[in-house]
Write an enzyme that holds these catalytic residues in place. Structure first.
Site, PDB file in Angstrom:
ATOM      1  CB  CYS A 153      -9.775  -6.697  -6.764  1.00 25.89           C
ATOM      2  SG  CYS A 153      -8.313  -6.028  -7.767  1.00 25.89           S
ATOM      3  CB  CYS A 211      -5.986  -9.203  -9.521  1.00 26.51           C
ATOM      4  SG  CYS A 211      -5.098  -7.827  -8.493  1.00 26.51           S
ATOM      5  CD  GLU A 250      -2.628  -1.329   2.026  1.00 28.83           C
ATOM      6  OE1 GLU A 250      -2.582  -0.486   3.263  1.00 28.83           O
ATOM      7  OE2 GLU A 250      -4.031  -2.117   2.042  1.00 28.83           O
ATOM      8  CD  GLU A 284      -4.668 -10.938  -5.801  1.00 30.07           C
ATOM      9  OE1 GLU A 284      -3.910 -10.049  -5.405  1.00 30.07           O
ATOM     10  OE2 GLU A 284      -5.420 -11.539  -5.502  1.00 30.07           O
TER      11      GLU A 284
HETATM   12  N1  THU Z   1      -5.958  -6.944  -1.794  1.00 27.16           N
HETATM   13  C1  THU Z   1      -5.169  -7.713  -2.446  1.00 27.16           C
HETATM   14  O1  THU Z   1      -4.061  -7.642  -2.238  1.00 27.16           O
HETATM   15  N2  THU Z   1      -5.604  -8.682  -3.335  1.00 27.16           N
HETATM   16  C2  THU Z   1      -6.937  -9.050  -3.445  1.00 27.16           C
HETATM   17  O2  THU Z   1      -7.256  -9.893  -4.173  1.00 27.16           O
HETATM   18  C3  THU Z   1      -7.936  -8.122  -2.720  1.00 27.16           C
HETATM   19  C4  THU Z   1      -7.201  -7.089  -2.053  1.00 27.16           C
HETATM   20  C5  THU Z   1      -5.411  -5.696  -0.975  1.00 27.16           C
HETATM   21  C6  THU Z   1      -5.348  -4.464  -1.665  1.00 27.16           C
HETATM   22  C7  THU Z   1      -5.425  -3.502  -0.475  1.00 27.16           C
HETATM   23  O3  THU Z   1      -4.027  -3.339   0.070  1.00 27.16           O
HETATM   24  C8  THU Z   1      -6.163  -4.282   0.669  1.00 27.16           C
HETATM   25  O4  THU Z   1      -6.009  -5.805   0.104  1.00 27.16           O
HETATM   26  C9  THU Z   1      -7.441  -3.895   1.020  1.00 27.16           C
HETATM   27  O5  THU Z   1      -8.299  -3.779  -0.206  1.00 27.16           O
END
Ligand code: THU
Length: 130
Positions: A83, A86, A41, A52
């Site tokens: 998501c 991804c 982040e 991913e």
């Molecule tokens: N996130 C992922 O890394 N992969 C996913 O498949 C869903 C969401 C992360 C993004 C963000 O840093 C945190 O989860 C909250 O959305």
């Protein structure tokens, strides 16, 4: 180490101070090699990247371009699906038959194919005029 164990291990390195939601992803490439990534982040929130995406970047940097299998793990009550963005990123390097295993920290897993998660995916073939 299994794909799930690799995803769990890399999840520990996630940089998620804003959401507090750490995610780990591990890809087994067609070569048999495993590539891992975690979410990273950023204080400028939209600049953050998903686990991913990190695993895909590590895979491509290492010279692999074909995904055989992927596992994603997060600390959630239900297995967390990738998501939408991804799913599209995965579809660049994975066919619709590729298994996507989603796992919780307490060991529950759900496996679906990428085609189930992203039906009628957009790909370069959709741009063909004839
Ligand atoms: N996130 C992922 O890394 N992969 C996913 O498949 C869903 C969401 C992360 C993004 C963000 O840093 C945190 O989860 C909250 O959305």
């Amino acid at each position: 180490m299994s794909l799930l164990e690799t995803a769990r291990a890399v999840r520990e390195n996630a940089h998620a101070p804003y959401s507090g939601f750490k995610v780990g992803a591990a890809i087994r490439a067609a070569s048999g090699r495993v590539h891992a990534g975690c979410n990273v982040e950023n204080a400028a929130y939209p600049q953050g990247t998903c686990a991913e995406a990190g695993a895909i970047a590590a895979m491509v940097a290492a010279g692999d371009t074909e995904i055989a299998e992927i596992c994603v793990v997060a600390d959630a009550p239900e297995p967390v699906p990738p998501c939408g963005g991804c799913r599209q990123k995965l579809s660049e390097f994975a066919g619709p038959e590729v298994p996507v295993t989603m796992a919780t920290m307490d060991g529950r897993t759900l496996t679906m194919t990428l085609g189930e998660l992203l039906p009628r995916a957009f790909s370069s073939s959709r741009m063909a005029r004839e």
